[in-house]
Design a protein around this motif. Structure first.
Motif, PDB file in Angstrom:
ATOM      1  N   PRO A 133       0.783  -1.304  -0.251  1.00 35.91           N
ATOM      2  CA  PRO A 133       0.037  -0.168  -0.026  1.00 35.91           C
ATOM      3  C   PRO A 133       0.975   1.231   0.023  1.00 35.91           C
ATOM      4  CG  PRO A 133       0.048  -0.970   2.168  1.00 35.91           C
ATOM      5  CD  PRO A 133       0.599  -1.823   1.183  1.00 35.91           C
ATOM      6  N   GLY A 134       0.372   2.415  -0.857  1.00 34.09           N
ATOM      7  CA  GLY A 134       1.209   3.519  -0.828  1.00 34.09           C
ATOM      8  C   GLY A 134       2.301   3.502  -2.111  1.00 34.09           C
ATOM      9  N   MET A 135       2.621   2.367  -2.447  1.00 35.77           N
ATOM     10  CA  MET A 135       3.496   2.140  -3.436  1.00 35.77           C
ATOM     11  C   MET A 135       3.114   2.525  -4.752  1.00 35.77           C
ATOM     12  SD  MET A 135       6.099  -0.904  -4.684  1.00 35.77           S
ATOM     13  CE  MET A 135       6.561  -1.243  -2.868  1.00 35.77           C
ATOM     14  N   GLY A 136       3.632   3.407  -5.495  1.00 29.79           N
ATOM     15  CA  GLY A 136       3.022   3.768  -6.873  1.00 29.79           C
ATOM     16  C   GLY A 136       3.794   4.680  -7.834  1.00 29.79           C
ATOM     17  N   TRP A 137       3.143   5.234  -8.925  1.00 26.51           N
ATOM     18  CA  TRP A 137       3.917   6.233  -9.696  1.00 26.51           C
ATOM     19  C   TRP A 137       3.461   7.527  -9.524  1.00 26.51           C
ATOM     20  CZ3 TRP A 137       8.036   5.137 -13.034  1.00 26.51           C
ATOM     21  CH2 TRP A 137       8.428   3.568 -13.098  1.00 26.51           C
ATOM     22  N   LEU A 138       4.282   8.399  -9.216  1.00 29.38           N
ATOM     23  CA  LEU A 138       4.036   9.844  -9.249  1.00 29.38           C
ATOM     24  C   LEU A 138       4.196  10.498 -10.469  1.00 29.38           C
ATOM     25  CD1 LEU A 138       2.999  12.491  -7.773  1.00 29.38           C
ATOM     26  CD2 LEU A 138       5.172  12.513  -6.802  1.00 29.38           C
ATOM     27  N   ILE A 139       3.376  11.182 -11.064  1.00 29.13           N
ATOM     28  CA  ILE A 139       3.606  12.007 -12.227  1.00 29.13           C
ATOM     29  C   ILE A 139       3.476  13.523 -11.831  1.00 29.13           C
ATOM     30  CG2 ILE A 139       2.744  12.374 -14.694  1.00 29.13           C
ATOM     31  CD1 ILE A 139       2.141   9.079 -13.178  1.00 29.13           C
ATOM     32  N   THR A 140       4.385  14.230 -11.824  1.00 30.11           N
ATOM     33  CA  THR A 140       4.593  15.609 -11.370  1.00 30.11           C
ATOM     34  C   THR A 140       5.625  16.625 -12.259  1.00 30.11           C
ATOM     35  OG1 THR A 140       4.265  17.015  -9.582  1.00 30.11           O
ATOM     36  CG2 THR A 140       5.558  15.370  -9.253  1.00 30.11           C
ATOM     37  N   GLU A 141       5.240  17.825 -12.454  1.00 26.38           N
ATOM     38  CA  GLU A 141       6.366  18.507 -12.981  1.00 26.38           C
ATOM     39  C   GLU A 141       7.206  17.887 -14.303  1.00 26.38           C
ATOM     40  OE1 GLU A 141       8.160  21.324 -10.085  1.00 26.38           O
ATOM     41  OE2 GLU A 141       7.993  19.661  -8.927  1.00 26.38           O
ATOM     42  N   GLY A 142       6.264  17.393 -15.055  1.00 27.88           N
ATOM     43  CA  GLY A 142       7.039  16.625 -16.343  1.00 27.88           C
ATOM     44  C   GLY A 142       7.765  15.429 -15.775  1.00 27.88           C
ATOM     45  N   LYS A 143       7.906  14.734 -14.618  1.00 27.50           N
ATOM     46  CA  LYS A 143       8.458  13.492 -14.623  1.00 27.50           C
ATOM     47  C   LYS A 143       7.417  12.627 -13.885  1.00 27.50           C
ATOM     48  CE  LYS A 143      12.625  15.978 -13.375  1.00 27.50           C
ATOM     49  NZ  LYS A 143      13.870  16.246 -12.360  1.00 27.50           N
ATOM     50  N   ALA A 144       7.974  11.207 -14.237  1.00 32.03           N
ATOM     51  CA  ALA A 144       7.135  10.262 -13.920  1.00 32.03           C
ATOM     52  C   ALA A 144       8.252   9.096 -12.870  1.00 32.03           C
ATOM     53  CB  ALA A 144       6.463   9.494 -14.875  1.00 32.03           C
ATOM     54  N   PHE A 145       8.046   8.997 -11.703  1.00 30.31           N
ATOM     55  CA  PHE A 145       9.002   8.310 -10.899  1.00 30.31           C
ATOM     56  C   PHE A 145       8.273   7.080  -9.937  1.00 30.31           C
ATOM     57  CE2 PHE A 145       8.878  12.440  -8.968  1.00 30.31           C
ATOM     58  CZ  PHE A 145       8.404  12.050  -7.654  1.00 30.31           C
ATOM     59  N   LEU A 146       8.597   6.007  -9.668  1.00 24.28           N
ATOM     60  CA  LEU A 146       8.214   5.271  -8.537  1.00 24.28           C
ATOM     61  C   LEU A 146       8.621   5.622  -7.146  1.00 24.28           C
ATOM     62  CD1 LEU A 146       6.995   2.237  -8.386  1.00 24.28           C
ATOM     63  CD2 LEU A 146       9.253   1.279  -8.088  1.00 24.28           C
ATOM     64  N   PHE A 147       7.630   5.637  -6.312  1.00 25.80           N
ATOM     65  CA  PHE A 147       7.710   6.150  -5.226  1.00 25.80           C
ATOM     66  C   PHE A 147       6.792   5.131  -3.926  1.00 25.80           C
ATOM     67  CE2 PHE A 147       3.802   7.799  -5.481  1.00 25.80           C
ATOM     68  CZ  PHE A 147       3.306   8.060  -4.406  1.00 25.80           C
ATOM     69  N   ARG A 148       6.983   5.605  -2.649  1.00 29.34           N
ATOM     70  CA  ARG A 148       6.050   5.174  -2.035  1.00 29.34           C
ATOM     71  C   ARG A 148       5.962   6.189  -0.696  1.00 29.34           C
ATOM     72  NH1 ARG A 148       6.361  -1.000   1.121  1.00 29.34           N
ATOM     73  NH2 ARG A 148       4.148  -0.775   2.057  1.00 29.34           N
ATOM     74  N   THR A 149       4.557   6.175  -0.358  1.00 27.27           N
ATOM     75  CA  THR A 149       4.366   7.250   0.644  1.00 27.27           C
ATOM     76  C   THR A 149       5.182   6.965   2.157  1.00 27.27           C
ATOM     77  OG1 THR A 149       2.355   5.996   1.338  1.00 27.27           O
ATOM     78  CG2 THR A 149       2.147   7.753  -0.061  1.00 27.27           C
ATOM     79  N   PHE A 150       5.324   7.884   3.006  1.00 26.08           N
ATOM     80  CA  PHE A 150       5.989   7.754   4.160  1.00 26.08           C
ATOM     81  C   PHE A 150       5.076   6.588   4.894  1.00 26.08           C
ATOM     82  CE2 PHE A 150       7.266  11.847   3.725  1.00 26.08           C
ATOM     83  CZ  PHE A 150       8.679  11.762   3.539  1.00 26.08           C
ATOM     84  N   VAL A 151       5.546   5.696   5.547  1.00 26.23           N
ATOM     85  CA  VAL A 151       5.060   4.481   6.071  1.00 26.23           C
ATOM     86  C   VAL A 151       4.648   4.858   7.635  1.00 26.23           C
ATOM     87  CG1 VAL A 151       4.902   1.974   6.848  1.00 26.23           C
ATOM     88  CG2 VAL A 151       5.742   3.201   4.541  1.00 26.23           C
ATOM     89  N   LEU A 152       3.607   4.800   8.244  1.00 22.55           N
ATOM     90  CA  LEU A 152       3.179   5.017   9.595  1.00 22.55           C
ATOM     91  C   LEU A 152       2.846   3.757  10.334  1.00 22.55           C
ATOM     92  CD1 LEU A 152       1.084   8.283   8.815  1.00 22.55           C
ATOM     93  CD2 LEU A 152       3.333   8.265   9.891  1.00 22.55           C
TER      94      LEU A 152
END
Length: 782
Positions: free
Chosen positions: A595-614
Motif C-alpha cells: 500500500p502506498g507504492m505507486g508512480w508519481l507524475i508531476t512537473e513533467g516527470k514520472a518516478f516510482l515512489f512510496r508514501t511515508f509509512v506510519l
C-alpha cells in the motif's frame, strides 16, 4: 581412436553441371515426357498398331531390365540407387503397356489399363526419378568419402604432416592425444640428422597443416635438445574454450564485462529484449546497478519491462525500474531487493511547505524525497491532483499525509470521506473541516463553492492568488469520491460533478486546490464528466496499484512524460519467491504488502515512489496525530465563514478549549479533600463556560443561512419558458405568429427551449386567458 584419410571424389563434368536451375529445367522436361508417355501407354495397347510397334515397346523394357541387372552388380550403393531410379519409369511404363496388351487375352476390363497408366503418370510426375537420381549422385560425389584402411590418430596426423609441402623433410614424432574424444594433441617435430627445424615452420604454417586456427597452435624448444627438435601443441578445442574461460576470469574481476556480455547476448541482439538499444554507460554498486540505455538516432525507445527483466535474469520485476529521459534515452535501475519495502515515517520538515510550495509525501525508489506542489508561486495558483488506486492500494494513507502536511504548512484543509469517516478517523478534529458521508460532503462542496464565489467577488479582478494576502490557501480532498459522482440520485450526482468541475476550472485563481481519490478513472465513475479527470491531472497524479490497465492509461493520457515507462504495482512482494524456490518448496509464503507504492507524475516527470509509512496502533496512526497536534489550526476569515454558511459553523471543532492548570494539591488527608473540592469546582466552571460558548455558537448558526446549491440558484435565476413568451409579446402589441415566438425565445439555439415546450407553454397561456388568439397560430397579450 581410429580414423581414415579424407579425400574428395572427382565427379564428372556432366554431374558437376547439375545446378539448381538446371535441375528445375530437367524436372520440368522430364514431367512433360511422363505426361505424354502416360497418354500413349493408356491408348496405344487398344489401338490397331503394327506388331513391331508393340514389340519395340516390350524390347525397350527388356533391355532396360538387363541394364539394371548389370549395374546392380556393384558395392557402390549410390550407383545401385541411381540406376534403379533411372530404370523405374521405363520398367513401370512397359509393365502398364503389357497389361493393356494382355487385357483382351485375360478378359480384363478395358478400363483397368487406363487406370494403371493414370497411376503410373501420377507417380512419375511428382517423383521425377531421372532428375532425382542425378541429384543424389551429384550430392554423394561432393561429400567426403572414406578411403583406405582404418588408421590410428597418430598415423593420421603423420600422414597430414607428410603430405604438407611446408613441413619439408621433417617428421612428426611422439604424437600424444590428450582425450580420445577430442582432437587436441602434442608432438615433436624432428629434423633430419645434422639439420635444424626450418624457421618457416611457425605457428601459422603448422595451423595450415592441420587446418586449425592459428591461436590453437603453440611451439617451444625441447628441453635438453638442440634446434633439430621442436615441441608443438595443437589444441583447437582448448582454443575454443579459452576465450570463454578468459571472459569468466575477466568478469570475475570486472562485473561490468559480464554486464556488457549479457546485454550483447540477450538484449541488444536479433530477437533480444531490446534489439538495437545500446548500453551507453553503467554504474555498479553494492545494492544498485544503474544503466543508461539509448535507441538509435531517429528511433524511439520501446522496451518491454517484463522482457528486459527476463533478459537480465531478474525474476522479481519490482526490482527493475526504468525512467525515461526523452524519446530515445532512459535510465534503468536494478536493485538487489525492492528498494521500497521499508520506508521511514514522515517528519515535520517533510510536511512543511518549502519556498517553492512543495511538500514531501514519500520516498522515491532511488532514496530521494518525493515531493508535490500545493501552490505554484510562478503562476500564483493552487494545484489540483488526482489519485487512482484499487481497494487497499493506500489512497487513504496518502490523503492522511496530505491532510497533516496542510495543517503543518498553514493551509486550510477540508476533507470529505464519502464512506462516512471510516477511511480517515484521525483527521476529525485535526483539520478545519472533516465531512463524513455523502450528505455532509455535499454541504461541504456547496460551502466551498460559496467561498470561491466570495473570493472571486472580492479579489478586485486579480488573476492569481496572493499567497501572503488576507486569505489562506484552501485544499479540498475528496476520498472515495466515486461513490458520490456515481450516486443513484441523479440530482446529487449532477450537482456534485458540476461543483467539482467548476472548482477545478476556476478555484486555482483564488487559492482553492482540489485533490480527488478514486478507484477508477472511467467516466461513468466520475459523473460522466470528462473535465474532472482532465483537470485533476494538471498538478500531480498518483497511480497506485490499479485493478485495470485502462485506469493507468487514463491517468497517463495527455500528461505522460516523453519516454515514460510505468510498470504495474504488485499487491505483494515475495522475497525469495522465484521459480527455483517454488520448485524446491522453500518459497516465501508471506509477502510484503505494497500500500502506498505507486508512480508519481508531476512537473513533467514520472518516478516510482512510496508514501511515508506510519505504524498503525488499534486502527489509528498516533505518529500522525503527534505531528499535527499543537500546530495552529488555519481557518476561514469571518467574511469567508459567513459565505460558507451554517454548515461550516456547525462543523466539528478542531480542539476543545484547554483549561488552566489548577493549584497544587496540599499534602495530608485534609489537603487531599481540599484539592478534590477545588478540582470539582474547576470542572463545573469549565462545563458552565463550555455550555455558554455552545449556546452562543448555536445562536450565531441560527442567524446564518445554509450555503445554497449553485445549480438550484442558477435554475431560480433563469426565466421560465412562460416568462420568456410573455416578455417577447410585450414588445409586439399587434401579436406574433407562433413561429416567430419560437425564434424569439431561442428555439434551436444552444441551451434554448425545445419547440414542443414553447408550443405547450403558448397553448397553456391561451387557455388561462393570458394570451389572446388573433387567428390561426397568431397571439398577443390581452
Amino acid at each position: 581412436m581410429t580414423t581414415t584419410e579424407v579425400v574428395k571424389a572427382d565427379a564428372t563434368a556432366g554431374e558437376r553441371g547439375l545446378t539448381r536451375k538446371t535441375a528445375r529445367r530437367l524436372a520440368w522436361a522430364e514431367r512433360t515426357v511422363y505426361g505424354t508417355a502416360g497418354t500413349w501407354v493408356a491408348v496405344a495397347p487398344v489401338m490397331d498398331l503394327p506388331w513391331w510397334a508393340h514389340g519395340a515397346a516390350l524390347a525397350t523394357g527388356a533391355l532396360n531390365g538387363v541394364a539394371l541387372w548389370k549395374r546392380s552388380d556393384t558395392d557402390d550403393w549410390t550407383q545401385r540407387l541411381a540406376s534403379s531410379l533411372r530404370a523405374l519409369p521405363v520398367l513401370g511404363g512397359v509393365g502398364v503397356y503389357m497389361a493393356g496388351l494382355l487385357s483382351p487375352v485375360f478378359d480384363y476390363p478395358n478400363g483397368w489399363p487406363m487406370v494403371g497408366a493414370a497411376v503410373w503418370t501420377a507417380v512419375m510426375i511428382p517423383m521425377a526419378p531421372w532428375t532425382r537420381s542425378m541429384g543424389i549422385k551429384r550430392a554423394v560425389d561432393n561429400l567426403p568419402v572414406l578411403a583406405g584402411e582404418p588408421v590410428t590418430f597418430e598415423d593420421h596426423m603423420r600422414v597430414l604432416w607428410n603430405q604438407a609441402q611446408s613441413t619439408g623433410e621433417t617428421s612428426l614424432e611422439g604424437v600424444r592425444q590428450y582425450n580420445p574424444a577430442e582432437p587436441d594433441f602434442e608432438a615433436v617435430v624432428l629434423a633430419p640428422a645434422g639439420h635444424v627445424v626450418p624457421s618457416t615452420l611457425n605457428e601459422r604454417a603448422i595451423a595450415g597443416v592441420f587446418d586449425v586456427p592459428v591461436d590453437a597452435v603453440a611451439t617451444k624448444a625441447v628441453d635438453g635438445y638442440g634446434p633439430g627438435r621442436l615441441a608443438i601443441l595443437v589444441a583447437p578445442r582448448a582454443a575454443e574454450s579459452r576465450p570463454a574461460e578468459e571472459a569468466l576470469e575477466v568478469e570475475a574481476e570486472d562485473p561490468g564485462a559480464s554486464l556488457e556480455r549479457i546485454w550483447a547476448e540477450h538484449v541488444n541482439c536479433t530477437g533480444g529484449a531490446a534489439s538495437g538499444v545500446d548500453l551507453v554507460a553503467y554504474n555498479i554498486g553494492e545494492e544498485q546497478i544503474r544503466l543508461m540505455i539509448a535507441a538509435p538516432r531517429g528511433k524511439t525507445l520501446r522496451v518491454a519491462h517484463e522482457a528486459l527483466c527476463s533478459a537480465l535474469g531478474i525474476d522479481d520485476i519490482s526490482r527493475l525500474v526504468m525512467e525515461g529521459a526523452g524519446p530515445r534515452e532512459a535510465v534503468v535501475y536494478i536493485y538487489r531487493a525492492n528498494p521500497l519495502l521499508h520506508v521511514r515515517p514522515p517528519t515535520v520538515e517533510d510536511l512543511t511547505m518549502d519556498d517553492r510550495g512543495r511538500i514531501s509525501i514519500g520516498v522515491a525508489h532511488d532514496g530521494s524525497v518525493a515531493r508535490i506542489q500545493l501552490f505554484n508561486f510562478d503562476t500564483g495558483r493552487a494545484q489540483h491532483g488526482i489519485t487512482a488506486g484499487t481497494t487497499g492500494a493506500g489512497k487513504s494513507g496518502l490523503m492522511r499525509i496530505l491532510g497533516a502536511a496542510q495543517r503543518i504548512s498553514g493551509v486550510i484543509s477540508w476533507m470529505a470521506d464519502v464512506q462516512g469517516g471510516m477511511s480517515m478517523p484521525e483527521m476529525e478534529g485535526r483539520i478545519d473541516w472533516m465531512a463524513k458521508g455523502p450528505a455532509e460532503t455535499m454541504q461541504q462542496l456547496r460551502a466551498l463553492h460559496a467561498v470561491k464565489e466570495y473570493r472571486e467577488a472580492n479579489s478586485r479582478g486579480r488573476g492569481d492568488f496572493d499567497f501572503h494576502g488576507p486569505w489562506r490557501l484552501i485544499q479540498w480532498t475528496g476520498d472515495e469520491i466515486n461513490r458520490l459522482l456515481s450516486s443513484l440520485d441523479q440530482e446529487i450526482r449532477k450537482e456534485a460533478a458540476w461543483m467539482i468541475g467548476d472548482l477545478q476550472k476556476t478555484g486555482q485563481k483564488v487559492g482553492i486546490g482540489v485533490d480527488l481519490a478514486v478507484q477508477s478513472l472511467h467516466l461513468k465513475e466520475l459523473g460522466d464528466n470528462h473535465e474532472i479527470r482532465e483537470k485533476g491531472k494538471e498538478g500531480h497524479v498518483f497511480l497506485l496499484r490499479t485493478a485495470s490497465s485502462s485506469t493507468q492509461g487514463m491517468g497517463l493520457d495527455g500528461i505522460a512524460p516523453i519516454g515514460a515507462h510505468v510498470s504495474p504495482i504488485p499487491e505483494r512482494i515475495y522475497e525469495g519467491g522465484g521459480a527455483k524456490e517454488i520448485f524446491e518448496g522453500t518459497a516465501a509464503t508471506e509477502g510484503v504488502p505494497t500500500p502506498g507504492m505507486g508512480w508519481l507524475i508531476t512537473e513533467g516527470k514520472a518516478f516510482l515512489f512510496r508514501t511515508f509509512v506510519l505504524e498503525k496502533v488499534n486502527g489509528l496512526y498516533p505518529q500522525l496525530e503527534e505531528l499535527m497536534d499543537g500546530r495552529p489550526m488555519p481557518t476561514l476569515t469571518p467574511g469567508e465563514a459567513r459565505a460558507a454558511g451554517a454548515a461550516y459553523a456547525r462543523r466539528g471543532t478542531a480542539e476543545a478549549g484547554k483549561a488552566a492548570e489548577g493549584p497544587s494539591a496540599p499534602s495530608g488527608a485534609q489537603g487531599e479533600q481540599t484539592g478534590l473540592n477545588a478540582e470539582l469546582e474547576r470542572i463545573l466552571s469549565l462545563l458552565e463556560a463550555d455550555n455558554k460558548a455552545k449556546a452562543e455558537a448555536e445562536a450565531k448558526v441560527e442567524d446564518l443561512p445554509e450555503a445554497p446549491s449553485p445549480i438550484a440558484a442558477a435554475k431560480a435565476k433563469a426565466p421560465t419558458i412562460r416568462g420568456r413568451v410573455l416578455a417577447v409579446l410585450e414588445g409586439h402589441p399587434d401579436g406574433m405568429a407562433l413561429k416567430e415566438i419560437r425564434t424569439a425565445v431561442g428555439c434551436g439555439t444552444e441551451g434554448g427551449p425545445g419547440t414542443n415546450s414553447v408550443n405547450n407553454a403558448v397553448s397553456a397561456l391561451a387557455n388561462e386567458n393570458l394570451l389572446v388568439a388573433l387567428g390561426k397560430g397568431v397571439y398577443r397579450l390581452p
